[in-house]
Design a protein around this motif. Structure first.
Motif, mmCIF file in Angstrom:
data_model
loop_
_atom_site.group_PDB
_atom_site.id
_atom_site.type_symbol
_atom_site.label_atom_id
_atom_site.label_comp_id
_atom_site.label_asym_id
_atom_site.label_seq_id
_atom_site.Cartn_x
_atom_site.Cartn_y
_atom_site.Cartn_z
ATOM 1 N N GLU A 33 43.265 1.922 -0.711
ATOM 2 C CA GLU A 33 44.629 2.463 -0.661
ATOM 3 C C GLU A 33 45.629 1.421 -0.161
ATOM 4 N N SER A 34 45.146 0.456 0.587
ATOM 5 C CA SER A 34 45.996 -0.623 1.099
ATOM 6 C C SER A 34 45.948 -1.854 0.200
ATOM 7 N N GLU A 35 45.422 -1.669 -1.013
ATOM 8 C CA GLU A 35 45.363 -2.710 -2.041
ATOM 9 C C GLU A 35 44.427 -3.864 -1.690
ATOM 10 N N CYS A 36 43.400 -3.566 -0.909
ATOM 11 C CA CYS A 36 42.343 -4.539 -0.631
ATOM 12 C C CYS A 36 41.259 -4.402 -1.699
ATOM 13 N N GLU A 37 40.457 -5.425 -1.812
ATOM 14 C CA GLU A 37 39.263 -5.359 -2.644
ATOM 15 C C GLU A 37 38.078 -5.290 -1.687
ATOM 16 N N VAL A 38 37.244 -4.277 -1.855
ATOM 17 C CA VAL A 38 36.106 -4.083 -0.964
ATOM 18 C C VAL A 38 34.889 -4.801 -1.524
ATOM 19 N N VAL A 39 34.240 -5.567 -0.673
ATOM 20 C CA VAL A 39 32.961 -6.196 -1.000
ATOM 21 C C VAL A 39 31.914 -5.345 -0.306
ATOM 22 N N GLY A 40 31.023 -4.765 -1.074
ATOM 23 C CA GLY A 40 30.035 -3.835 -0.542
ATOM 24 C C GLY A 40 30.433 -2.423 -0.896
ATOM 25 N N PRO A 41 30.207 -1.506 -0.025
ATOM 26 C CA PRO A 41 29.693 -1.662 1.339
ATOM 27 C C PRO A 41 28.198 -1.993 1.373
ATOM 28 N N ALA A 42 27.818 -2.676 2.427
ATOM 29 C CA ALA A 42 26.425 -3.022 2.675
ATOM 30 C C ALA A 42 25.877 -2.075 3.730
ATOM 31 N N SER A 43 24.692 -1.552 3.472
ATOM 32 C CA SER A 43 24.077 -0.615 4.421
ATOM 33 C C SER A 43 22.923 -1.238 5.195
ATOM 34 N N ARG A 44 22.691 -2.532 4.978
ATOM 35 C CA ARG A 44 21.646 -3.269 5.691
ATOM 36 C C ARG A 44 22.162 -4.678 5.995
ATOM 37 N N VAL A 45 21.655 -5.269 7.058
ATOM 38 C CA VAL A 45 22.081 -6.616 7.451
ATOM 39 C C VAL A 45 21.746 -7.623 6.353
ATOM 40 N N GLY A 46 20.547 -7.576 5.813
ATOM 41 C CA GLY A 46 20.160 -8.515 4.748
ATOM 42 C C GLY A 46 21.059 -8.399 3.525
ATOM 43 N N GLN A 47 21.391 -7.182 3.164
ATOM 44 C CA GLN A 47 22.290 -6.946 2.030
ATOM 45 C C GLN A 47 23.666 -7.543 2.323
ATOM 46 N N ALA A 48 24.147 -7.359 3.536
ATOM 47 C CA ALA A 48 25.452 -7.907 3.921
ATOM 48 C C ALA A 48 25.446 -9.428 3.839
ATOM 49 N N LEU A 49 24.373 -10.055 4.292
ATOM 50 C CA LEU A 49 24.281 -11.515 4.234
ATOM 51 C C LEU A 49 24.270 -12.007 2.790
ATOM 52 N N ARG A 50 23.571 -11.286 1.907
ATOM 53 C CA ARG A 50 23.572 -11.653 0.482
ATOM 54 C C ARG A 50 24.971 -11.507 -0.114
#
Length: 126
Positions: A33-50
């Protein structure tokens, strides 16, 4: 870069690390809604790092405890890249490890206004 000053969130690529789907969706909605682009969401640390290694990211929102694992490896990767981030957690802000204590900690639940202001403040400090 001057547009970032007037509209600091527009076009920002934000990594969301949150293991609770309803909260992740809420964060994603607020960012979109604030015109950002979301990366993810990641639900695990390993996924977030990837996601972090495979995508350009401008900032991040990190749940402190992601599926039973502390999110500090993601915070370290963000720090190594000089990227700003905020913690969004149900824990008390004092539970954030000392070396990360200078980062903004939002205690759940928080309002849309508080969340977006924290992102703006974090980006401005970078």
């Amino acid at each position: 870069m001057s547009s970032r000053k007037t509209e600091p969130l527009k076009g920002l690529r934000v990594l969301v690390v949150e293991d609770q789907a309803p909260i992740a969706l809420q964060l994603e909605d607020m960012l979109v809604e604030s015109e950002c682009e979301v990366v993810g969401p990641a639900s695990r640390v390993g996924q977030a790092l990837r996601l972090l290694s495979d995508n350009d990211v401008d900032a991040a929102v990190l749940d402190l405890n992601v599926a039973g694992e502390l999110v500090y490896p993601v915070a370290d990767a963000l720090e190594a890249r000089g990227l700003p981030y905020v913690f969004a957690t149900g824990y008390d802000p004092s539970d954030v490890a000392g070396r990360y204590g200078h980062h903004r900690v939002l205690q759940k639940p928080f309002s849309r206004r508080v969340f977006l202001q924290a992102i703006r403040d974090t980006i401005r400090q970078d």
